[in-house]
Design a protein around this motif. Structure first.
Motif, mmCIF file in Angstrom:
data_model
loop_
_atom_site.group_PDB
_atom_site.id
_atom_site.type_symbol
_atom_site.label_atom_id
_atom_site.label_comp_id
_atom_site.label_asym_id
_atom_site.label_seq_id
_atom_site.Cartn_x
_atom_site.Cartn_y
_atom_site.Cartn_z
ATOM 1 N N THR A 1 -3.513 0.260 -0.746
ATOM 2 C CA THR A 1 -4.372 -1.129 -1.231
ATOM 3 C C THR A 1 -3.527 -2.132 -0.772
ATOM 4 N N PHE A 2 -2.028 -2.021 -1.253
ATOM 5 C CA PHE A 2 -1.140 -3.131 -1.293
ATOM 6 C C PHE A 2 0.262 -2.625 -1.423
ATOM 7 N N ASN A 3 1.101 -3.092 -0.582
ATOM 8 C CA ASN A 3 2.616 -2.796 -0.637
ATOM 9 C C ASN A 3 3.258 -3.864 0.197
ATOM 10 N N PRO A 4 4.524 -4.117 -0.099
ATOM 11 C CA PRO A 4 5.350 -5.282 0.517
ATOM 12 C C PRO A 4 5.555 -5.138 2.085
ATOM 13 N N THR A 5 5.009 -4.089 2.722
ATOM 14 C CA THR A 5 4.925 -3.928 4.274
ATOM 15 C C THR A 5 3.917 -4.443 4.609
ATOM 16 N N TYR B 1 -4.218 -2.314 3.099
ATOM 17 C CA TYR B 1 -5.455 -2.695 3.119
ATOM 18 C C TYR B 1 -5.542 -4.358 3.047
ATOM 19 N N VAL B 2 -4.831 -4.780 2.255
ATOM 20 C CA VAL B 2 -5.263 -6.372 1.919
ATOM 21 C C VAL B 2 -4.512 -7.033 3.124
ATOM 22 N N GLN B 3 -3.336 -6.728 3.771
ATOM 23 C CA GLN B 3 -2.945 -7.561 4.936
ATOM 24 C C GLN B 3 -3.748 -7.114 6.169
ATOM 25 N N TRP B 4 -4.220 -5.785 6.218
ATOM 26 C CA TRP B 4 -5.133 -5.708 7.299
ATOM 27 C C TRP B 4 -6.471 -6.602 7.182
ATOM 28 N N VAL B 5 -6.919 -6.636 6.102
ATOM 29 C CA VAL B 5 -8.089 -7.320 5.907
ATOM 30 C C VAL B 5 -8.099 -8.925 6.253
ATOM 31 N N ARG B 6 -6.680 -9.252 5.753
ATOM 32 C CA ARG B 6 -6.440 -10.624 6.115
ATOM 33 C C ARG B 6 -6.355 -10.969 7.595
ATOM 34 N N THR B 7 -5.786 -10.027 8.255
ATOM 35 C CA THR B 7 -5.514 -10.191 9.566
ATOM 36 C C THR B 7 -6.763 -9.919 10.527
ATOM 37 N N TYR B 8 -7.258 -8.978 10.326
ATOM 38 C CA TYR B 8 -8.156 -8.226 11.352
ATOM 39 C C TYR B 8 -9.607 -8.006 10.690
ATOM 40 N N ALA C 1 -13.598 0.901 4.282
ATOM 41 C CA ALA C 1 -12.440 1.247 3.810
ATOM 42 C C ALA C 1 -12.310 0.832 2.443
ATOM 43 N N GLY C 2 -12.731 -0.246 2.234
ATOM 44 C CA GLY C 2 -12.615 -0.991 0.736
ATOM 45 C C GLY C 2 -13.495 -0.140 -0.094
ATOM 46 N N LEU C 3 -14.629 0.221 0.236
ATOM 47 C CA LEU C 3 -15.464 1.097 -0.733
ATOM 48 C C LEU C 3 -14.683 2.432 -0.880
ATOM 49 N N ILE C 4 -14.016 3.022 0.140
ATOM 50 C CA ILE C 4 -13.601 4.433 -0.013
ATOM 51 C C ILE C 4 -12.517 4.157 -1.046
ATOM 52 N N LEU C 5 -11.432 3.153 -0.939
ATOM 53 C CA LEU C 5 -10.641 2.672 -1.868
ATOM 54 C C LEU C 5 -11.051 2.496 -3.082
ATOM 55 N N PHE D 1 11.428 -4.439 -3.410
ATOM 56 C CA PHE D 1 11.961 -3.259 -4.254
ATOM 57 C C PHE D 1 11.015 -3.475 -5.464
ATOM 58 N N ASN D 2 10.982 -4.553 -6.173
ATOM 59 C CA ASN D 2 10.098 -4.585 -7.281
ATOM 60 C C ASN D 2 8.724 -4.582 -7.377
ATOM 61 N N VAL D 3 8.193 -4.687 -6.173
ATOM 62 C CA VAL D 3 6.714 -4.305 -5.845
ATOM 63 C C VAL D 3 6.613 -2.795 -5.850
ATOM 64 N N TRP D 4 7.688 -2.002 -5.081
ATOM 65 C CA TRP D 4 7.317 -0.867 -5.008
ATOM 66 C C TRP D 4 7.690 -0.121 -6.343
ATOM 67 N N LEU D 5 8.455 -0.670 -7.300
ATOM 68 C CA LEU D 5 8.758 -0.068 -8.694
ATOM 69 C C LEU D 5 7.405 -0.299 -9.541
ATOM 70 N N GLY D 6 6.739 -1.435 -9.405
ATOM 71 C CA GLY D 6 5.553 -1.497 -9.882
ATOM 72 C C GLY D 6 4.458 -0.627 -9.521
ATOM 73 N N LEU D 7 4.381 -0.416 -8.381
ATOM 74 C CA LEU D 7 3.622 0.711 -7.727
ATOM 75 C C LEU D 7 3.709 1.963 -8.226
ATOM 76 N N VAL D 8 5.119 2.493 -8.329
ATOM 77 C CA VAL D 8 5.602 3.621 -8.956
ATOM 78 C C VAL D 8 5.089 3.652 -10.300
ATOM 79 N N ALA D 9 5.450 2.589 -11.250
ATOM 80 C CA ALA D 9 4.689 2.577 -12.491
ATOM 81 C C ALA D 9 3.319 2.713 -12.953
ATOM 82 N N LEU D 10 2.601 1.944 -12.086
ATOM 83 C CA LEU D 10 1.095 2.094 -12.236
ATOM 84 C C LEU D 10 0.536 3.465 -11.720
#
Length: 131
Positions: free
Chosen positions: A17-21, A25-32, A43-47, A94-103
């Motif tokens: 759904t979201f990561n710093p790379t 999904y969020v970045q892909w929807v913004r771009t394409y 894809a959004g419904l599957i997520l 790294f903080n975003v990845w850390l948040g993803l691991v925590a959640l």
């Protein structure tokens, strides 16, 4: 092994759904997204289905208070690691990845809690049953 698989699936759901790379999904929807609206909607419904499964199971097993409590334990653990100098928080990516691991840890525990409770107490959980 069951908990690790549930945790990794929760992490994959969050990271897809979201990561710093740029590969999320969020970045892909913004771009394409406007060029591929039907694919973006699918894809959004599957997520969304994945989130409903994880959140519903987590809320049923540990509840909102349990979710906050697990997140507080994870946060306190990160705080201890930071105070001991093991963890540095100066990298936003790294903080975003850390948040993803925590959640994902919270969601993984929520999905696995009924199994843990049954193993510890010997009692099975029963969902809403009509008499």
């Amino acid at each position: 092994m069951g908990f690790v698989l549930r945790w990794m699936c929760a992490f994959a759901l969050l990271a897809l759904t979201f990561n710093p790379t740029e590969y999320n999904y969020v970045q892909w929807v913004r771009t394409y997204g406007s060029q591929n609206l039907s694919v973006a909607a699918l894809a959004g419904l599957i997520l969304l289905i994945g989130y409903i499964i994880y959140l519903r199971a987590t809320l049923r097993s540990i509840g909102g208070f349990g979710m906050v409590l697990v997140l507080a334990v994870v946060g306190a653990s990160l705080w201890v690691l930071y105070d001991l100098g093991v963890l540095r928080l100066d990298n936003p990516s790294f903080n975003v990845w850390l948040g993803l691991v925590a959640l994902s840890f919270v969601l993984g525990i929520g999905l696995s809690w009924s199994i843990v409770r049954r193993a510890v107490s010997g009692q099975a959980d029963v969902d809403d049953v009509d008499a």
